[in-house]
Write a protein that holds these residues in place. Sequence first.
Motif, PDB file in Angstrom:
ATOM      1  N   GLU A   1       8.224  -7.482   0.968  1.00  7.11           N
ATOM      2  CA  GLU A   1       7.031  -7.927   0.237  1.00  7.11           C
ATOM      3  C   GLU A   1       5.941  -6.857   0.316  1.00  7.11           C
ATOM      4  OE1 GLU A   1       3.733 -11.583   0.448  1.00  7.11           O
ATOM      5  OE2 GLU A   1       4.939 -11.033   2.187  1.00  7.11           O
ATOM      6  N   PHE A   2       5.288  -6.580  -0.817  1.00  5.91           N
ATOM      7  CA  PHE A   2       4.193  -5.616  -0.893  1.00  5.91           C
ATOM      8  C   PHE A   2       2.973  -6.325  -1.483  1.00  5.91           C
ATOM      9  CE2 PHE A   2       8.135  -3.323  -1.026  1.00  5.91           C
ATOM     10  CZ  PHE A   2       7.917  -2.175  -0.287  1.00  5.91           C
ATOM     11  N   LEU A   3       1.806  -6.132  -0.870  1.00  7.23           N
ATOM     12  CA  LEU A   3       0.581  -6.797  -1.291  1.00  7.23           C
ATOM     13  C   LEU A   3      -0.413  -5.784  -1.847  1.00  7.23           C
ATOM     14  CD1 LEU A   3       0.046  -9.132   1.800  1.00  7.23           C
ATOM     15  CD2 LEU A   3       1.018  -9.778  -0.414  1.00  7.23           C
ATOM     16  N   SER A   4      -1.061  -6.141  -2.960  1.00  5.20           N
ATOM     17  CA  SER A   4      -2.115  -5.303  -3.538  1.00  5.20           C
ATOM     18  C   SER A   4      -3.269  -6.199  -3.959  1.00  5.20           C
ATOM     19  CB  SER A   4      -1.601  -4.523  -4.746  1.00  5.20           C
ATOM     20  OG  SER A   4      -0.576  -3.631  -4.382  1.00  5.20           O
ATOM     21  N   THR A   5      -4.504  -5.738  -3.708  1.00  2.00           N
ATOM     22  CA  THR A   5      -5.675  -6.532  -4.069  1.00  2.00           C
ATOM     23  C   THR A   5      -6.546  -5.853  -5.109  1.00  2.00           C
ATOM     24  OG1 THR A   5      -6.863  -5.591  -2.182  1.00  2.00           O
ATOM     25  CG2 THR A   5      -5.750  -7.701  -1.834  1.00  2.00           C
ATOM     26  N   ALA A   6      -6.269  -4.604  -5.454  1.00  3.07           N
ATOM     27  CA  ALA A   6      -7.043  -3.878  -6.460  1.00  3.07           C
ATOM     28  C   ALA A   6      -6.096  -3.023  -7.291  1.00  3.07           C
ATOM     29  CB  ALA A   6      -8.110  -3.017  -5.792  1.00  3.07           C
ATOM     30  N   ARG A   7      -6.553  -2.582  -8.455  1.00  2.00           N
ATOM     31  CA  ARG A   7      -5.698  -1.804  -9.354  1.00  2.00           C
ATOM     32  C   ARG A   7      -5.259  -0.494  -8.700  1.00  2.00           C
ATOM     33  NH1 ARG A   7      -8.179  -2.283 -15.514  1.00  2.00           N
ATOM     34  NH2 ARG A   7      -7.814  -4.528 -15.772  1.00  2.00           N
ATOM     35  N   GLU A   8      -6.201   0.163  -8.012  1.00  2.00           N
ATOM     36  CA  GLU A   8      -5.835   1.432  -7.374  1.00  2.00           C
ATOM     37  C   GLU A   8      -4.819   1.218  -6.257  1.00  2.00           C
ATOM     38  OE1 GLU A   8     -10.010   0.282  -5.795  1.00  2.00           O
ATOM     39  OE2 GLU A   8      -8.880   0.206  -7.689  1.00  2.00           O
ATOM     40  N   ASP A   9      -4.922   0.067  -5.566  1.00  2.48           N
ATOM     41  CA  ASP A   9      -3.934  -0.254  -4.534  1.00  2.48           C
ATOM     42  C   ASP A   9      -2.571  -0.521  -5.162  1.00  2.48           C
ATOM     43  OD1 ASP A   9      -6.060  -0.064  -2.810  1.00  2.48           O
ATOM     44  OD2 ASP A   9      -6.288  -2.228  -2.533  1.00  2.48           O
ATOM     45  N   ALA A  10      -2.581  -1.209  -6.303  1.00  2.00           N
ATOM     46  CA  ALA A  10      -1.324  -1.501  -6.990  1.00  2.00           C
ATOM     47  C   ALA A  10      -0.632  -0.220  -7.438  1.00  2.00           C
ATOM     48  CB  ALA A  10      -1.574  -2.418  -8.188  1.00  2.00           C
ATOM     49  N   ALA A  11      -1.420   0.751  -7.930  1.00  2.00           N
ATOM     50  CA  ALA A  11      -0.837   2.025  -8.349  1.00  2.00           C
ATOM     51  C   ALA A  11      -0.248   2.767  -7.155  1.00  2.00           C
ATOM     52  CB  ALA A  11      -1.896   2.882  -9.040  1.00  2.00           C
ATOM     53  N   ALA A  12      -0.976   2.769  -6.025  1.00  2.00           N
ATOM     54  CA  ALA A  12      -0.479   3.428  -4.816  1.00  2.00           C
ATOM     55  C   ALA A  12       0.780   2.746  -4.302  1.00  2.00           C
ATOM     56  CB  ALA A  12      -1.560   3.417  -3.733  1.00  2.00           C
ATOM     57  N   THR A  13       0.798   1.423  -4.360  1.00  2.00           N
ATOM     58  CA  THR A  13       1.966   0.674  -3.902  1.00  2.00           C
ATOM     59  C   THR A  13       3.180   0.977  -4.764  1.00  2.00           C
ATOM     60  OG1 THR A  13       0.552  -1.100  -3.073  1.00  2.00           O
ATOM     61  CG2 THR A  13       2.874  -1.631  -3.429  1.00  2.00           C
ATOM     62  N   THR A  14       2.971   1.071  -6.077  1.00  2.00           N
ATOM     63  CA  THR A  14       4.074   1.408  -6.980  1.00  2.00           C
ATOM     64  C   THR A  14       4.646   2.777  -6.634  1.00  2.00           C
ATOM     65  OG1 THR A  14       3.164   0.064  -8.764  1.00  2.00           O
ATOM     66  CG2 THR A  14       4.729   1.771  -9.384  1.00  2.00           C
ATOM     67  N   GLY A  15       3.778   3.757  -6.376  1.00  2.00           N
ATOM     68  CA  GLY A  15       4.250   5.081  -5.991  1.00  2.00           C
ATOM     69  C   GLY A  15       5.040   5.056  -4.696  1.00  2.00           C
ATOM     70  N   PHE A  16       4.540   4.328  -3.710  1.00  2.00           N
ATOM     71  CA  PHE A  16       5.246   4.230  -2.429  1.00  2.00           C
ATOM     72  C   PHE A  16       6.606   3.560  -2.605  1.00  2.00           C
ATOM     73  CE2 PHE A  16       6.079   1.770   1.515  1.00  2.00           C
ATOM     74  CZ  PHE A  16       6.280   2.845   2.371  1.00  2.00           C
ATOM     75  N   MET A  17       6.650   2.488  -3.395  1.00  2.00           N
ATOM     76  CA  MET A  17       7.919   1.810  -3.640  1.00  2.00           C
ATOM     77  C   MET A  17       8.916   2.744  -4.321  1.00  2.00           C
ATOM     78  SD  MET A  17       7.204  -2.173  -4.676  1.00  2.00           S
ATOM     79  CE  MET A  17       6.519  -1.742  -6.274  1.00  2.00           C
ATOM     80  N   MET A  18       8.435   3.590  -5.245  1.00  2.00           N
ATOM     81  CA  MET A  18       9.339   4.518  -5.919  1.00  2.00           C
ATOM     82  C   MET A  18       9.885   5.547  -4.940  1.00  2.00           C
ATOM     83  SD  MET A  18       8.011   5.112  -9.819  1.00  2.00           S
ATOM     84  CE  MET A  18       6.378   5.736  -9.424  1.00  2.00           C
ATOM     85  N   GLY A  19       9.084   5.942  -3.941  1.00  2.07           N
ATOM     86  CA  GLY A  19       9.595   6.821  -2.904  1.00  2.07           C
ATOM     87  C   GLY A  19      10.739   6.183  -2.133  1.00  2.07           C
ATOM     88  N   LEU A  20      10.598   4.885  -1.829  1.00  8.77           N
ATOM     89  CA  LEU A  20      11.676   4.160  -1.154  1.00  8.77           C
ATOM     90  C   LEU A  20      12.896   4.030  -2.063  1.00  8.77           C
ATOM     91  CD1 LEU A  20       9.608   1.239   0.476  1.00  8.77           C
ATOM     92  CD2 LEU A  20      10.410   3.319   1.601  1.00  8.77           C
TER      93      LEU A  20
END
Length: 246
Positions: A56-75
Amino acid sequence: MNQPASKSDVAKQLQKEILSLQGFKTASDGPQRSFDFGELEAAFPNQVFPTGAVHEFLSTAREDAAATTGFMMGLLGKLLEKGGACLWISMNRTLFPPAMKFFGIEPDKVIFIDLDKEQDVLWAVEESLKCDALTAVVGELNEITLTQSRRLQLAVEHSRVTGFLHRCNPRSLNTLACVSRWKVKPIPSQLEEDMPGVGFPRWHVQLLKVRNGEPGEWKLEWSGGRFNYLERKVKVLGKETMLQVG
C-alpha cells in the motif's frame, strides 16, 4: 547421534513457518531473489522484498502522488527485469508511458486500464491479481476496506502476482491486509555544476508498516538504473537520527 537444535535455529524455523502461513514465499517454497533494492530489502522478512503480496502507498498531495508513482516505477522496473507484464488500473491516469523507460520499464510491458468508477477499479484489480500470467498489478484508488484488502491478499497468495495499491487522499488510514504501507515525498534534486535542467529524482521514503519486518526511513535518488541512498535513519543511543550516506 543427532545434535539438539539450538534456540536460534528453532526460532528461525518457526519464523519461516509463520511467514509461509501469512503468504510469504520462504526458501523452502522456492528460490529467493534479491531485486537489488539495497537497504530497503533489509527491512523485510528474510531480507527479500516480498513478491506475491500487496503493498500500500499513501499520497496526500499531487506532488506526493507524482513522487510515489516514480518510486513505484523504480520497484516495478526491477520486478519486470526478467520478463512478465503489468496491469495499471485507474480512473484518472496522469502517467506518461514513455517516461517508464527511465526506470527500466518497456512501455509495451504495461497495459493501462482506465475506468470510470472506483468500484470497477477495485473489481478489476482483484480479478487481475488472480491471473498468474502477470508479474504485477498497480491499482490507483482512494478507499478500500479491510475485508476488500483481504480478498486481494488471498488472490496473490495463490497467483504469486505482486500488487501495488496507490491510495490518493483517502478519507481514513484504515488498517488493511497489505504486507507494507509506504509514504513517499519528493525532495529537491541536485544539479551538476553549471548544468541546466533538473537533476535525478529524489525521494524521502517512509516504510510506515511492514508485517514481521522493521519499518524504516530513507532519502534516496534514482540514477544509474538503481536506488542510490543519500541518507538513512538509524538509532544512536536510543534516539533516531538521519545519517548521510557516502
